[in-house]
Design a protein around this motif. Structure first.
Motif, PDB file in Angstrom:
ATOM      1  N   GLU A  11       0.850  -1.059   0.244  1.00  0.00           N
ATOM      2  CA  GLU A  11      -0.162   0.036  -0.014  1.00  0.00           C
ATOM      3  C   GLU A  11       0.858   1.248   0.091  1.00  0.00           C
ATOM      4  OE1 GLU A  11      -1.662   3.466   1.329  1.00  0.00           O
ATOM      5  OE2 GLU A  11      -0.377   2.277   2.766  1.00  0.00           O
ATOM      6  N   ALA A  37       2.599   1.721  -3.391  1.00  0.00           N
ATOM      7  CA  ALA A  37       1.437   2.231  -4.372  1.00  0.00           C
ATOM      8  C   ALA A  37       1.096   3.634  -4.376  1.00  0.00           C
ATOM      9  CB  ALA A  37       0.193   1.379  -4.128  1.00  0.00           C
ATOM     10  N   ARG A  38       1.154   3.926  -3.047  1.00  0.00           N
ATOM     11  CA  ARG A  38       0.835   5.451  -2.727  1.00  0.00           C
ATOM     12  C   ARG A  38       1.925   6.399  -3.032  1.00  0.00           C
ATOM     13  NH1 ARG A  38       1.651   7.242   2.116  1.00  0.00           N
ATOM     14  NH2 ARG A  38       1.265   5.165   3.280  1.00  0.00           N
ATOM     15  N   GLN A  61       4.366   5.691  -5.269  1.00  0.00           N
ATOM     16  CA  GLN A  61       4.524   5.381  -6.811  1.00  0.00           C
ATOM     17  C   GLN A  61       5.895   5.467  -7.093  1.00  0.00           C
ATOM     18  OE1 GLN A  61       1.756   7.316  -9.424  1.00  0.00           O
ATOM     19  NE2 GLN A  61      -0.126   5.959  -8.390  1.00  0.00           N
ATOM     20  N   TYR A  80      10.164  -0.478  -7.115  1.00  0.00           N
ATOM     21  CA  TYR A  80      10.160  -1.157  -6.069  1.00  0.00           C
ATOM     22  C   TYR A  80      10.856  -2.539  -6.506  1.00  0.00           C
ATOM     23  CZ  TYR A  80       8.350  -4.577  -2.556  1.00  0.00           C
ATOM     24  OH  TYR A  80       8.101  -5.496  -1.636  1.00  0.00           O
ATOM     25  N   ARG A 137       0.240  -4.890  -8.088  1.00  0.00           N
ATOM     26  CA  ARG A 137      -0.224  -4.344  -9.179  1.00  0.00           C
ATOM     27  C   ARG A 137      -1.677  -4.148  -8.978  1.00  0.00           C
ATOM     28  NH1 ARG A 137       3.922  -5.704 -14.155  1.00  0.00           N
ATOM     29  NH2 ARG A 137       5.203  -3.807 -13.755  1.00  0.00           N
ATOM     30  N   LEU A 160      -2.921  -2.939  -6.523  1.00  0.00           N
ATOM     31  CA  LEU A 160      -3.169  -1.693  -5.943  1.00  0.00           C
ATOM     32  C   LEU A 160      -2.539  -0.537  -6.669  1.00  0.00           C
ATOM     33  CD1 LEU A 160      -1.780  -2.639  -2.445  1.00  0.00           C
ATOM     34  CD2 LEU A 160      -4.097  -2.364  -3.008  1.00  0.00           C
ATOM     35  N   TRP A 161      -1.550  -0.725  -7.453  1.00  0.00           N
ATOM     36  CA  TRP A 161      -0.908   0.134  -8.362  1.00  0.00           C
ATOM     37  C   TRP A 161      -0.602  -0.647  -9.837  1.00  0.00           C
ATOM     38  CZ3 TRP A 161       4.684   2.208  -8.004  1.00  0.00           C
ATOM     39  CH2 TRP A 161       5.054   3.108  -8.833  1.00  0.00           C
ATOM     40  N   ASP A 203       0.377   0.234 -12.658  1.00  0.00           N
ATOM     41  CA  ASP A 203       1.484   0.511 -13.463  1.00  0.00           C
ATOM     42  C   ASP A 203       2.727   0.589 -12.878  1.00  0.00           C
ATOM     43  OD1 ASP A 203       2.239   1.391 -16.203  1.00  0.00           O
ATOM     44  OD2 ASP A 203       2.372   3.399 -15.585  1.00  0.00           O
ATOM     45  N   ALA A 204       2.969  -0.169 -11.796  1.00  0.00           N
ATOM     46  CA  ALA A 204       4.042  -0.256 -10.827  1.00  0.00           C
ATOM     47  C   ALA A 204       5.329  -0.835 -11.496  1.00  0.00           C
ATOM     48  CB  ALA A 204       3.815  -1.324  -9.633  1.00  0.00           C
TER      49      ALA A 204
END
Length: 293
Positions: free
Chosen positions: A144, A147-148, A150, A153, A191, A193-194, A196-197
C-alpha cells in the motif's frame, strides 16, 4: 512453467524505472548498484559505515567509479542478524539518505528496508527506490505504501526472516518453479493496488537458499528471466556461496564475486548489487563488449 506467466498481462516488460522528480533509470543495459551499509554488523566488515564523512567519501568514490544506484541500508539482513527496532533503523538510515541526497542530488538512491514506515520516511528524505528483501510479506503495509508513493520497487524472494531463513531451505517443488509462482503472486498483489508499478525482481541469493541452490539458480537464471521477462537484480557480492566453498572469508571473495557476476550478466541480469563498484563496472563493460561483438 511458461504457461504460468505467458497469459498473465501483469508481467509487462519495462526496462526503465520512473523515479521521483521525473528522473528515469535505464536498465536496457546492465547497471551497477553500490552497497552502503550504515550498520555495525553487516557480514562484510568493509561495507560498514558509521560516520557521515566516511559515508559520503564512499558514496563519492562509488559514483565516480560508475555506480548508477546507491543502496543504503540500516538493518543488517545477514543470517541470524539482530532484529533491531524501527526507531533504530530510522536513526541510522534517514540521516544517511538526507546526506547523500544533499551532496549528490543527481544520484539514484535506493533504500534497503522491509518496513513500510522506514520506506515512506526514506522516500520523503530523498530516496528514489525501495529495495525490499521481504517482498511485501514482512510488513503488510508495504505494498500500500509503495502504491501510494509510486516509486520503483525491488521485490526479493525469501522465506521467513533473516533470523529464521537458514532453516527454511527445503523446497517441495522445483526451485525455479517456486520463484516463478512467488513472483507471479507478489507482482499481482502489488499491481492490484498500483497497476502501473515499476518492479525489479531479485531471486534472493543466500536468502533461504543453500549455496548449492544458489548455484542451481545462477545456472538457470536465463530460464527464470525468459519465463518472467522482467528486470532482474542480482546480489552475489562476497556472499557465502562465493567464499565458503573456497575456504576463504568475505574479505578475500572479490575474484569469486566477479566470476559469479559474469555468469549473472550472461544469464540476463539488469542490475548488479555490489560492494566493489569499479571492478563491477569494468566487468559489465567487458561482458557487454563480448556479447555485442
Amino acid at each position: 512453467m511458461q504457461a504460468l506467466v505467458a497469459q498473465d498481462t501483469l508481467f509487462r516488460v519495462r526496462q526503465t524505472l520512473r523515479c521521483p522528480g521525473g528522473r528515469v533509470l535505464d536498465l536496457s543495459r546492465p547497471q551497477v548498484m553500490g552497497i552502503l551499509n550504515v550498520t555495525p554488523d553487516s557480514f562484510f566488515v568493509g561495507s560498514r559505515l558509521q560516520a557521515e564523512t566516511e559515508l559520503l567519501q564512499r558514496a563519492e568514490h562509488m559514483l565516480q567509479a560508475g555506480a548508477n544506484v546507491l543502496d543504503l541500508g540500516g538493518y543488517s539482513s545477514r543470517p541470524g542478524a539482530e532484529d533491531i527496532p524501527v526507531d533504530e533503523e530510522l536513526a541510522r538510515l534517514l540521516p544517511a539518505v538526507e546526506a547523500v541526497r544533499r551532496n549528490f542530488p543527481e544520484a539514484f538512491v535506493s533504500v534497503d528496508t522491509f518496513r513500510a514506515r522506514v520506506a515512506e520516511l526514506a522516500v520523503q528524505a530523498g530516496a528514489d527506490i525501495i529495495n525490499d528483501i521481504g517482498g511485501g510479506l514482512l510488513d503488510e503495509a508495504m505494498f500500500e505504501t509503495v502504491a501510494r508513493l509510486q516509486v520503483p520497487y525491488i521485490l526479493m524472494h525469501m522465506r521467513g526472516t533473516p533470523q529464521t531463513m537458514t532453516q527454511l531451505t527445503h523446497y517441495d517443488t522445483d526451485l525455479v518453479q517456486e520463484l516463478v509462482r512467488y513472483f507471479r503472486d507478489r507482482v499481482a498483489a502489488l499491481r492490484a493496488l498500483w497497476p502501473d508499478a515499476d518492479v525489479v525482481l531479485d531471486p534472493g541469493f543466500g536468502f533461504a537458499k543453500t549455496p548449492q541452490q544458489g548455484y542451481e539458480l545462477l545456472r538457470r537464471l536465463p530460464e527464470l528471466r525468459n519465463i518472467l521477462d522482467m528486470p532482474l537484480l542480482i546480489g552475489l557480492s562476497r556472499k557465502s556461496l562465493v567464499w565458503k566453498p573456497l575456504g576463504l572469508t568475505p574479505e578475500a571473495a572479490l575474484p569469486g564475486t566477479l566470476v559469479l557476476n559474469t555468469l549473472a550478466l550472461m544469464g540476463g541480469a539488469n542490475l548488479l548489487r555490489v560492494h566493489d563498484v569499479a571492478e563491477a563496472v569494468q566487468l559489465v563493460r567487458l561482458v557487454q563488449n563480448t556479447l555485442s561483438s
